[in-house]
Design a protein around this motif. Structure first.
Motif, PDB file in Angstrom:
ATOM      1  N   GLN A  80      36.232   0.249  55.479  1.00 60.56           N
ATOM      2  CA  GLN A  80      37.790   0.122  55.582  1.00 60.56           C
ATOM      3  C   GLN A  80      38.168   1.242  56.726  1.00 60.56           C
ATOM      4  O   GLN A  80      37.594   2.401  56.813  1.00 60.56           O
ATOM      5  N   GLN A 120      39.008  -3.341  43.027  1.00 57.14           N
ATOM      6  CA  GLN A 120      38.782  -4.093  44.249  1.00 57.14           C
ATOM      7  C   GLN A 120      38.669  -5.627  43.904  1.00 57.14           C
ATOM      8  O   GLN A 120      38.913  -6.577  44.772  1.00 57.14           O
ATOM      9  N   HIS A 121      38.353  -5.978  42.704  1.00 55.23           N
ATOM     10  CA  HIS A 121      38.027  -7.508  42.427  1.00 55.23           C
ATOM     11  C   HIS A 121      39.155  -7.744  41.088  1.00 55.23           C
ATOM     12  O   HIS A 121      38.959  -6.761  40.219  1.00 55.23           O
ATOM     13  N   SER A 122      39.759  -8.689  41.192  1.00 51.28           N
ATOM     14  CA  SER A 122      40.417  -9.130  40.074  1.00 51.28           C
ATOM     15  C   SER A 122      39.900 -10.587  39.447  1.00 51.28           C
ATOM     16  O   SER A 122      38.912 -11.289  40.107  1.00 51.28           O
ATOM     17  N   LYS A 131      36.098 -15.131  43.830  1.00 51.38           N
ATOM     18  CA  LYS A 131      36.078 -14.701  45.135  1.00 51.38           C
ATOM     19  C   LYS A 131      37.591 -14.963  45.831  1.00 51.38           C
ATOM     20  O   LYS A 131      37.769 -14.385  46.805  1.00 51.38           O
ATOM     21  N   ASP A 132      38.347 -15.830  45.250  1.00 50.69           N
ATOM     22  CA  ASP A 132      39.688 -16.117  45.583  1.00 50.69           C
ATOM     23  C   ASP A 132      40.696 -15.259  44.741  1.00 50.69           C
ATOM     24  O   ASP A 132      42.086 -15.554  44.982  1.00 50.69           O
ATOM     25  N   GLN A 133      40.304 -14.388  43.870  1.00 57.15           N
ATOM     26  CA  GLN A 133      41.136 -13.739  43.091  1.00 57.15           C
ATOM     27  C   GLN A 133      41.308 -12.260  44.182  1.00 57.15           C
ATOM     28  O   GLN A 133      40.191 -11.667  44.186  1.00 57.15           O
ATOM     29  N   HIS A 134      42.514 -11.713  44.366  1.00 49.50           N
ATOM     30  CA  HIS A 134      42.537 -10.309  45.220  1.00 49.50           C
ATOM     31  C   HIS A 134      42.923  -9.406  44.354  1.00 49.50           C
ATOM     32  O   HIS A 134      43.583  -9.374  43.420  1.00 49.50           O
ATOM     33  N   GLY A 135      41.902  -8.340  44.431  1.00 48.01           N
ATOM     34  CA  GLY A 135      42.195  -6.998  44.033  1.00 48.01           C
ATOM     35  C   GLY A 135      42.990  -6.179  44.887  1.00 48.01           C
ATOM     36  O   GLY A 135      43.621  -6.621  45.906  1.00 48.01           O
ATOM     37  N   GLU A 136      42.884  -4.828  44.477  1.00 47.55           N
ATOM     38  CA  GLU A 136      43.497  -4.000  45.437  1.00 47.55           C
ATOM     39  C   GLU A 136      42.672  -2.699  45.890  1.00 47.55           C
ATOM     40  O   GLU A 136      41.794  -2.333  45.111  1.00 47.55           O
TER      41      GLU A 136
END
Length: 191
Positions: A80, A120-122, A131-136
């Protein structure tokens, strides 16, 4: 002596100029995080103190408020752009550093992973691949004068003067002067 250090730094910065041009081009074509990954992976392969110095100089240019008086071990990569490394930091070999602030005089052992938060992962939607679910991503803080043992995984902030046992998985924030260990990490005692 200071003049010699300044001269060496200037030479290293000139040698790093092509890498900075590559970084800038990659950042324009994709995004800064992808450019950080690509360039730091390449620079992670330079061995010894010379490699560490090249990595430190490059990171002092691409990361905000990052000092070049740090040691970044062989094989350590960054994922990052939102990273700050303060003076006197030692990052052991084979580390993986996400979005974080690493305080002054902190030591990270070999294979330490500083993740960009714990969200980071949802995986809330069972019908959508993970892999298509966006975390923060969130920026974590490792305080000043801390020691993090080999293989620790940290995804939350810790205060100043903390010790994290080798192999620990830190999922919650801990205050100053904490000694923590385990999976998940728990407070062992206060200093």
């Amino acid at each position: 002596m200071e003049l010699l250090k300044a001269l060496i730094r200037a030479i290293v910065m000139l040698l790093l100029l092509p890498m900075y041009v590559i970084y800038t081009g990659l950042a324009m074509l994709s995004n800064k995080d992808d450019a950080v990954k690509a360039c730091t992976q390449f620079l992670s392969l330079l061995p010894g103190k010379t490699g560490s110095y090249f990595r430190a100089c490059f990171c002092s240019v691409i990361f905000e408020q990052t000092d070049n008086v740090v040691y970044i071990g062989f094989g350590t990569v960054f994922s990052q752009q939102n990273t700050t490394i303060q003076t006197g930091v030692y990052i052991g070999p084979q580390g993986n550093i996400g979005s974080c602030l690493i305080g002054k005089n902190t030591l990270l052992g070999s294979g330490v992973h500083l993740l960009s938060g714990k969200n980071q992962h949802s995986f809330d939607d069972p019908d959508t691949p993970i892999k298509d679910q966006h975390g923060e991503f969130s920026k974590i803080t490792i305080g000043e004068n801390c020691w993090v043992g080999n293989g620790a995984i940290i995804m939350a902030s810790i205060g100043d003067n903390c010790i994290v046992g080798a192999g620990s998985v830190v999922t919650n924030d801990f205050p100053d002067n904490s000694i923590i260990a385990g999976n998940p990490a728990k407070l062992i005692r206060r200093k």
